[in-house]
Structures are given as C-alpha cells and as structure tokens.
Design a protein around this motif. Structure first.
Motif, short mmCIF file in Angstrom:
data_model
loop_
_atom_site.label_atom_id
_atom_site.label_comp_id
_atom_site.label_asym_id
_atom_site.label_seq_id
_atom_site.Cartn_x
_atom_site.Cartn_y
_atom_site.Cartn_z
N GLY A 124 13.25 10.82 6.49
CA GLY A 124 14.49 11.75 6.20
C GLY A 124 14.32 11.95 4.81
N ASN A 125 14.54 13.07 4.29
CA ASN A 125 14.43 13.46 2.70
C ASN A 125 15.88 13.71 2.46
N SER A 126 16.43 12.98 1.56
CA SER A 126 17.90 13.24 1.22
C SER A 126 17.88 14.01 -0.27
N ASP A 127 17.23 15.12 -0.24
CA ASP A 127 17.18 15.92 -1.27
C ASP A 127 17.79 17.27 -1.16
N PRO A 128 18.73 17.50 -1.78
CA PRO A 128 19.54 18.80 -1.56
C PRO A 128 18.73 20.23 -1.42
N SER A 129 17.72 20.03 -2.21
CA SER A 129 16.77 21.30 -2.57
C SER A 129 15.72 21.26 -1.48
N ALA A 130 15.63 20.15 -0.67
CA ALA A 130 14.58 19.89 0.57
C ALA A 130 15.19 18.94 1.31
N ALA A 131 16.24 19.56 2.26
CA ALA A 131 16.89 18.81 3.30
C ALA A 131 16.26 18.57 4.34
N ASP A 132 14.93 17.94 4.54
CA ASP A 132 14.02 18.09 5.48
C ASP A 132 13.84 16.64 6.04
N TRP A 133 13.18 16.52 7.40
CA TRP A 133 12.56 15.53 7.91
C TRP A 133 10.95 15.65 7.93
N TYR A 134 10.10 14.58 7.78
CA TYR A 134 8.73 14.84 7.70
C TYR A 134 8.26 13.47 8.49
N ILE A 150 0.86 -1.27 -0.10
CA ILE A 150 0.02 0.02 0.16
C ILE A 150 1.05 1.38 -0.04
N LEU A 151 0.78 2.09 -0.82
CA LEU A 151 1.40 3.41 -0.87
C LEU A 151 0.67 4.38 0.29
N LEU A 152 1.76 4.80 1.03
CA LEU A 152 1.35 5.98 2.02
C LEU A 152 1.36 7.31 1.45
N THR A 153 2.29 7.68 0.67
CA THR A 153 2.67 8.92 0.30
C THR A 153 3.65 8.78 -0.89
N ASP A 154 3.28 9.85 -2.02
CA ASP A 154 4.28 9.96 -3.18
C ASP A 154 4.64 11.24 -3.26
N LYS A 155 4.59 12.25 -1.88
CA LYS A 155 4.66 13.64 -1.74
C LYS A 155 6.12 13.92 -1.21
N ILE A 156 6.82 12.88 -0.77
CA ILE A 156 8.23 13.14 -0.51
C ILE A 156 9.10 12.86 -1.58
N SER A 157 10.15 14.03 -1.92
CA SER A 157 10.94 13.98 -3.27
C SER A 157 11.95 12.81 -3.06
N LYS A 158 12.58 12.74 -1.88
CA LYS A 158 13.38 11.30 -2.04
C LYS A 158 13.60 10.85 -0.42
N PRO A 159 12.42 10.15 -0.43
CA PRO A 159 12.57 9.42 0.99
C PRO A 159 13.71 8.53 1.22
N LYS A 173 4.05 16.25 7.02
CA LYS A 173 4.04 17.20 7.81
C LYS A 173 5.53 17.59 8.20
N LEU A 174 5.96 18.80 7.90
CA LEU A 174 7.31 19.12 8.12
C LEU A 174 7.75 18.92 9.72
N PHE A 175 8.70 18.17 9.96
CA PHE A 175 9.15 18.03 11.33
C PHE A 175 10.52 19.01 11.61
N TYR A 176 11.29 19.20 10.53
CA TYR A 176 12.58 19.99 10.76
C TYR A 176 13.02 20.19 9.39
N SER A 177 13.46 21.35 8.94
CA SER A 177 14.11 21.56 7.68
C SER A 177 15.53 22.08 7.94
N ALA A 178 16.51 21.48 7.23
CA ALA A 178 17.75 21.80 7.28
C ALA A 178 18.37 22.27 6.01
N THR A 179 17.47 22.55 5.29
CA THR A 179 17.97 23.02 3.79
C THR A 179 18.66 24.14 3.63
#
Length: 336
Positions: A234-244, A210-219, A256-262
């Motif tokens: 964790g999102n390993s995308d240089p343009s969106a270096a975030d945790w969700y 089952i797909l939970l989400t396709d909205k995180i660019s590099k999960p 939902k954004l937990f923290y952005s290190a971008t």
C-alpha cells in the motif's frame, strides 16, 4: 456464540467464559457494506456492521490476532503503547513504551510501535518508529517486557527512517516497509532522515538487509499473496494513492500497479495503508473511505465504508473475523 440485534446500531453478544457462565457484552456499531460485485456475497453479509470493541485511542495501528492467547494486540502509535483486547476483559495496556525507549519520545508525533507480527517461534516482532528498527521482544507473550533484540536498523550503514509494517514468509525471511512517519516532521526532508528514499526491504535469516525497491513513494502496508512470490504494497501518498505488486520472481523487482485510488479519494478519509491477504487471495486493504475488498486480480468486490480513516486490518486464524484499526477505535467485522 449467539448474536442478538437490539437496534440498528447496537448488538449484544454472549461471550463464552467457562462451562457455567456467559458474559454479556454490548457494542455500538459503525459503518456499512458497499457491494460492487456479487462475489462479495460469499465473503461478507451485506447487512453486516462493524462492532466497536475498543475506543479512546489516539491513532490505533498494527492489529495482530494471537490465537494461542485469544487476544488482539494493537499499537497506539502516538501513545507509544501496545494494547491487548480480549472478549473477557476488553482493552488494557500490554506494553509501554513500545516503539521509543529513549529519554525524549515526545519530540516525535508517532514514537510508538506500528506493525506487529509473530515470528516462526511465536515471538512478538515490532516495527518501532522511535527506535527506528524492527525488533523482537525478548519476553514471553504472556509476560511482556520492554526488552528487545534488533533485527534490522540500518541499510548500507545508514539508519532506517521508521519501519512501518512487515511480514514473514514461510522460510523465515522478513520483509518490511520504511516510510518517514516516525521521524519528527514525518517528511522526506526531515533532518534526521539518513536514507534518501523510502524503501521496501527484506532481511535474510543471517541478518543481511536487501533493498527490493526504492520506487514506491510512501510504502506502507505489506502482505504476501498465496504462494509467496508476490507482495502487495500500500502506498500512503495522497498524490499516488495506489497499491503495487512486487513480483519476487523478477530478475529486477519493479513495482507494478495493482489498483489506483488516487482519483477516488476526494472527500474520503484515509489512504492506502495496512492490509492483509486471506488464504484464498482476497485482499482486505485500508484505503480511502474504509476497507477495500479486492480479489487477487484487483477487482474491487466491495468496501466496508467508515467515517474515520482505517489504518490497518487483521484476520483471525480461521479468517472468519476481520479486525480494523479505525483512527481512535478498534472494530470487529464478521466474515462468512
């Protein structure tokens, strides 16, 4: 275990082998502790250093502490190999090939296994880049063999890209991320990529995916907060270096954004990658500049600052030791 400091960069530890003998091991150390919040003092000593317990790898990943065997397993993804480390014998090959069992793994930059975990029965489960699947090793932990049972390899009839990291909940449901890093070009436009997005999925006990989400660019990294209602990704995308956060109680699971290190990654090695969450809700997450330590409400308590990219972490069973895969090294940090 007795700890003796012999210099600012060396430490000697005595590791118990049997009732009559101790084996002396000496490890170089690296990194430093950066304290942002006094709460960090209850987690790790400000003078702590990371011991380099193993090195010489291409890209170490997926650390897993196996308490029953007193060993750390970890992947060297480009080398298509799983290593084991023990205090008595150091590092040695555990399983090869680990992620690509085909005839031509060299056409992939990262063909091997990535994330490693145990199922409820103590079996080793691997995120296999080259084979593009999650698989269970069909062999005892003490007698590893290149024999696998597929747990998930397709979604809606299309092949997964390269499962990266995974976690079970207490009901035996498997959750995993699927970025493109095991594909030949590691890009979203790779000719072998069959699924248009990079997804976060769950595998029900009957095998349904089952797909939970396709909205995180590099999960990438994935772990449960206590209570198992919320996943941290964790999102390993240089343009969106975030945790969700994914709240599984929501009717529609939306990141939902937990923290952005971008805006905090300039000049620092690494991106949000693998992570673990302790039973008290403390988050240990590889990210820009080392390992970030958060509380459950996304406050940054501190960092384990490292000169090379950290890819993932593992906790010992008593949560008193943190293991870190650090580019070509494996580190160990004492916690309180």
């Amino acid at each position: 275990m007795k700890l003796l400091f012999i210099s600012s960069i060396l430490m000697t530890i005595f590791v118990f082998n049997n009732p009559q003998q101790y084996k002396q091991m000496t490890y170089d150390t690296t990194g430093s502790i950066i304290r942002y919040n006094p709460a960090l003092d209850t987690i790790i000593d400000s003078s702590a250093r990371a011991e380099i317990i193993a090195e010489g790898f291409e890209w170490s990943e997926g650390p897993l502490w196996v308490e029953s065997e007193r060993m750390l397993l970890f992947s060297d993804v480009p080398a298509n190999t799983i290593y084991k480390w023990t205090a008595e014998n150091g590092s040695e090959v555990y399983l090869k090939p680990s992620g690509d069992t085909g005839d031509n793994p060299n056409r992939r930059k990262e063909p091997g296994s990535n994330g490693l975990l145990l199922d409820d029965f103590g079996n080793l489960v691997l995120c296999q880049h080259g084979n593009r699947q999650l698989a269970r090793m069909n062999a005892p932990l003490r007698q590893p063999q290149v024999a696998f049972q597929t747990l998930a390899d397709t979604y809606n009839g299309k092949r997964l890209s390269s499962p990266n990291d995974a976690v079970y909940n207490k009901e035996g449901v498997l959750f995993f991320t699927d970025p493109p890093y095991g594909l030949p070009t590691q890009r979203d436009d790779d000719p072998e990529k069959e699924i248009a997005f990079n997804g976060v999925y769950k595998v029900k006990q009957g095998g349904e995916i089952i797909l939970l989400t396709d909205k995180i660019s590099k999960p990438n990294g994935i772990a449960f907060f206590p209570g198992e209602q919320k996943l941290l990704i964790g999102n390993s995308d240089p343009s969106a270096a975030d945790w969700y956060i994914l709240d599984l109680a929501d009717t529609v699971v939306t990141p939902k954004l937990f923290y952005s290190a971008t805006n905090e990654r300039d000049g620092l090695p690494g991106l949000p990658d693998g992570l673990k969450i302790a039973s008290n809700g403390i988050v240990y997450a590889s990210g820009p500049g080392g390992v970030w330590i958060f509380d459950s409400t996304s406050n940054v308590l501190g960092k384990i600052a490292l000169d090379e990219a950290a890819s993932n972490v593992a906790l010992s069973s008593d949560e008193k030791t943190l293991y870190i895969t650090n580019t070509g090294k494996v580190l160990r940090v004492r916690l309180k």
